[in-house]
Write a protein that holds these residues in place. Structure first.
Motif, mmCIF file in Angstrom:
data_model
loop_
_atom_site.group_PDB
_atom_site.id
_atom_site.type_symbol
_atom_site.label_atom_id
_atom_site.label_comp_id
_atom_site.label_asym_id
_atom_site.label_seq_id
_atom_site.Cartn_x
_atom_site.Cartn_y
_atom_site.Cartn_z
ATOM 1 N N ILE A 182 0.823 -1.216 0.000
ATOM 2 C CA ILE A 182 0.000 0.000 0.000
ATOM 3 C C ILE A 182 0.853 1.261 0.000
ATOM 4 N N ALA A 183 1.955 1.238 0.739
ATOM 5 C CA ALA A 183 2.752 2.454 0.962
ATOM 6 C C ALA A 183 3.198 3.151 -0.317
ATOM 7 N N PRO A 184 3.737 2.449 -1.329
ATOM 8 C CA PRO A 184 4.206 3.167 -2.521
ATOM 9 C C PRO A 184 3.117 3.498 -3.523
ATOM 10 N N GLY A 185 1.885 3.091 -3.263
ATOM 11 C CA GLY A 185 0.803 3.267 -4.222
ATOM 12 C C GLY A 185 0.015 4.541 -4.035
ATOM 13 N N PRO A 186 -1.088 4.664 -4.761
ATOM 14 C CA PRO A 186 -1.890 5.882 -4.690
ATOM 15 C C PRO A 186 -2.687 6.006 -3.399
ATOM 16 N N ARG A 187 -2.831 4.912 -2.672
ATOM 17 C CA ARG A 187 -3.534 4.883 -1.376
ATOM 18 C C ARG A 187 -4.982 5.327 -1.483
ATOM 19 N N THR A 188 -5.596 5.037 -2.604
ATOM 20 C CA THR A 188 -7.028 5.290 -2.734
ATOM 21 C C THR A 188 -7.795 4.198 -1.993
ATOM 22 N N ARG A 189 -9.072 4.437 -1.777
ATOM 23 C CA ARG A 189 -9.880 3.448 -1.074
ATOM 24 C C ARG A 189 -9.894 2.125 -1.830
ATOM 25 N N SER A 190 -10.050 2.193 -3.164
ATOM 26 C CA SER A 190 -10.089 0.968 -3.967
ATOM 27 C C SER A 190 -8.764 0.218 -3.898
ATOM 28 N N GLU A 191 -7.648 0.941 -4.005
ATOM 29 C CA GLU A 191 -6.338 0.288 -3.973
ATOM 30 C C GLU A 191 -6.062 -0.329 -2.609
ATOM 31 N N ILE A 192 -6.414 0.370 -1.553
ATOM 32 C CA ILE A 192 -6.200 -0.173 -0.204
ATOM 33 C C ILE A 192 -7.027 -1.442 -0.006
ATOM 34 N N ALA A 193 -8.281 -1.411 -0.483
ATOM 35 C CA ALA A 193 -9.128 -2.592 -0.354
ATOM 36 C C ALA A 193 -8.566 -3.764 -1.149
ATOM 37 N N THR A 194 -8.081 -3.468 -2.359
ATOM 38 C CA THR A 194 -7.509 -4.527 -3.193
ATOM 39 C C THR A 194 -6.258 -5.116 -2.555
ATOM 40 N N MET A 195 -5.368 -4.258 -2.059
ATOM 41 C CA MET A 195 -4.127 -4.742 -1.444
ATOM 42 C C MET A 195 -4.413 -5.540 -0.171
ATOM 43 N N THR A 196 -5.400 -5.109 0.592
ATOM 44 C CA THR A 196 -5.731 -5.826 1.825
ATOM 45 C C THR A 196 -6.300 -7.208 1.521
ATOM 46 N N ALA A 197 -7.223 -7.250 0.566
ATOM 47 C CA ALA A 197 -7.856 -8.530 0.229
ATOM 48 C C ALA A 197 -6.850 -9.505 -0.380
ATOM 49 N N THR A 198 -6.072 -9.037 -1.336
ATOM 50 C CA THR A 198 -5.145 -9.950 -2.004
ATOM 51 C C THR A 198 -3.979 -10.356 -1.107
ATOM 52 N N SER A 199 -3.586 -9.486 -0.190
ATOM 53 C CA SER A 199 -2.467 -9.811 0.698
ATOM 54 C C SER A 199 -2.810 -10.932 1.668
ATOM 55 N N THR A 200 -4.085 -11.159 1.903
ATOM 56 C CA THR A 200 -4.475 -12.241 2.813
ATOM 57 C C THR A 200 -4.363 -13.617 2.163
ATOM 58 N N VAL A 201 -4.437 -13.653 0.830
ATOM 59 C CA VAL A 201 -4.421 -14.951 0.152
ATOM 60 C C VAL A 201 -3.141 -15.221 -0.631
ATOM 61 N N ILE A 202 -2.404 -14.177 -0.997
ATOM 62 C CA ILE A 202 -1.206 -14.373 -1.814
ATOM 63 C C ILE A 202 -0.194 -15.310 -1.156
ATOM 64 N N PRO A 203 0.126 -15.165 0.139
ATOM 65 C CA PRO A 203 1.136 -16.077 0.707
ATOM 66 C C PRO A 203 0.795 -17.552 0.521
ATOM 67 N N ALA A 204 -0.430 -17.931 0.825
ATOM 68 C CA ALA A 204 -0.816 -19.344 0.687
ATOM 69 C C ALA A 204 -0.814 -19.780 -0.772
ATOM 70 N N VAL A 205 -1.283 -18.921 -1.674
ATOM 71 C CA VAL A 205 -1.307 -19.262 -3.093
ATOM 72 C C VAL A 205 0.120 -19.405 -3.627
ATOM 73 N N ALA A 206 1.013 -18.509 -3.199
ATOM 74 C CA ALA A 206 2.404 -18.590 -3.645
ATOM 75 C C ALA A 206 3.058 -19.888 -3.196
ATOM 76 N N VAL A 207 2.840 -20.257 -1.944
ATOM 77 C CA VAL A 207 3.416 -21.499 -1.423
ATOM 78 C C VAL A 207 2.830 -22.707 -2.147
ATOM 79 N N TRP A 208 1.524 -22.672 -2.397
ATOM 80 C CA TRP A 208 0.888 -23.773 -3.111
ATOM 81 C C TRP A 208 1.524 -23.973 -4.486
ATOM 82 N N HIS A 209 1.723 -22.888 -5.240
ATOM 83 C CA HIS A 209 2.311 -23.017 -6.574
ATOM 84 C C HIS A 209 3.766 -23.477 -6.490
#
Length: 361
Positions: free
Chosen positions: A297-324
């Protein structure tokens, strides 16, 4: 290795190969090539590899500028990704000494034809490929989003086949791209490493090409984690130090593994009735996830949409990355180290204890 020969004043003939899915961006790409043709520095042949052929296997019609139609051939791909499509296009461009690969979403610059002619004319005999300078325009007046920053990384990539000219002799020596790379990821670096290990040179060019940021939905960063399986394949083919030799960033896989382990441990402890241990593990997962989201989030535009997207995807990316990564470890467990792509008449040195494997297509 043969000695470097003096550059020829006359640029060699080249063909342009473009893997495509029929996206509208293809026309802008071909318009740039057409401008090069108008200057007298254009290709002798263009091969468009349509990777989404019709039900009968025939490629659909594509929007080709009139100036290019006499030299353009459209062939059907096999739906196996850009590496396989480039190999198909390379084989269709018979007898042309240089193959210039373009992606269908790039736009060659105004002087692309002249600059490419200079790049090829100045290439020494041991030059396998000549890169381009990639420009990624970012929106003015605001910070780029996570996806825009991801695309902007193409501008500093060491070898990128969005615009890269290969000597056919070098491609033949390498057997083309490794078709086990089914996405537009790592297949260019893998080929480059085999060529360099074989004694070829990959030279920087002067031509400029623009790579616009294409639209993407908010879950694109999750889907990109499939590349972790390709990183496993790279390690099998080129050793664990391939990251440094390819100039590729290591990413956050170790952190993702730690965060995913904390989540799994929290669930396991909870099921076992160990509430205190489950709480500590859950706290570890929460802290790791929050740190990851904040870093995006820090280097981005920090809009409401971007913050929501980063928060949602950050919760699942670690597990998905490990799975792949685990999927890649299983899928590529028997892959052996790749053979260097030595020029004809030479034999590249290789570690005696490293079993080698040729590219399979």
């Amino acid at each position: 290795m043969t000695a470097v020969l003096q550059a020829s004043a006359t640029p060699p003939a080249y063909a342009v190969v473009v893997p495509t899915l029929g996206r509208p961006s293809l026309r802008a790409c071909l318009d740039g090539v057409a401008a090069a043709t108008a200057s007298g520095r254009g290709p002798v042949r263009i091969v468009l590899v349509h990777d989404r052929p019709g039900p009968d296997g025939t490629p659909p019609a594509l929007d080709v500028p009139p100036a290019l139609r006499p030299i353009t051939t459209v062939v059907a791909g096999r739906g196996r990704g850009p590496a396989a499509a480039r190999n198909t296009g390379m084989r269709a461009a018979v007898g042309v000494p240089w193959i210039v690969f373009l992606d269908d979403d790039v736009v060659p610059g105004r002087s692309w034809g002249e600059d490419l002619a200079g790049d090829l004319a100045s290439a020494s005999r041991d030059t396998a490929a000549v890169t381009a300078r990639i420009d990624v325009p970012l929106p003015p007046g605001r910070r780029p989003t996570d996806w825009e920053r991801n695309t902007a990384g193409l501008a500093t990539a060491r070898w990128i086949t969005a615009d890269m000219a290969f000597r056919r002799e070098a491609l033949d020596a390498a057997g083309g791209f490794d078709e086990r790379f089914g996405r537009a990821f790592r297949e260019d670096a893998e080929l480059a490493l085999r060529l360099i290990e074989g004694g070829w040179v990959l030279a920087p060019g002067s031509r400029r090409t623009t790579h616009p940021v294409r639209p993407a939905d908010r879950w694109i960063s999750v889907r990109l984690q499939a590349g972790n399986a390709d990183d496993v394949l790279m390690g099998r083919l080129h050793g664990h130090d391939w990251w440094g030799r390819a100039g590729a960033p290591r990413g956050r896989l170790p952190r993702h593994a730690a965060v995913t382990s904390a989540a799994a441990a929290a669930v396991g402890c909870a099921l076992a009735g160990r509430r205190r241990a489950a709480a500590w593990c859950a706290a570890g997962w929460l802290v790791g996830t929050a740190e990851f989201a904040a870093a995006r989030i820090a280097p981005g535009p920090r809009t409401r949409s971007e913050i929501a997207t980063m928060t949602a995807t950050s919760t699942v990316i670690p597990a998905v990355a490990v799975w792949h990564w685990l999927r890649g470890a299983v899928l590529h467990r028997r892959v052996r180290r790749a053979d260097p792509a030595a020029p004809p008449g030479t034999r590249a040195a290789a570690p005696e204890d490293a079993p080698r494997e040729r590219v399979r297509s």
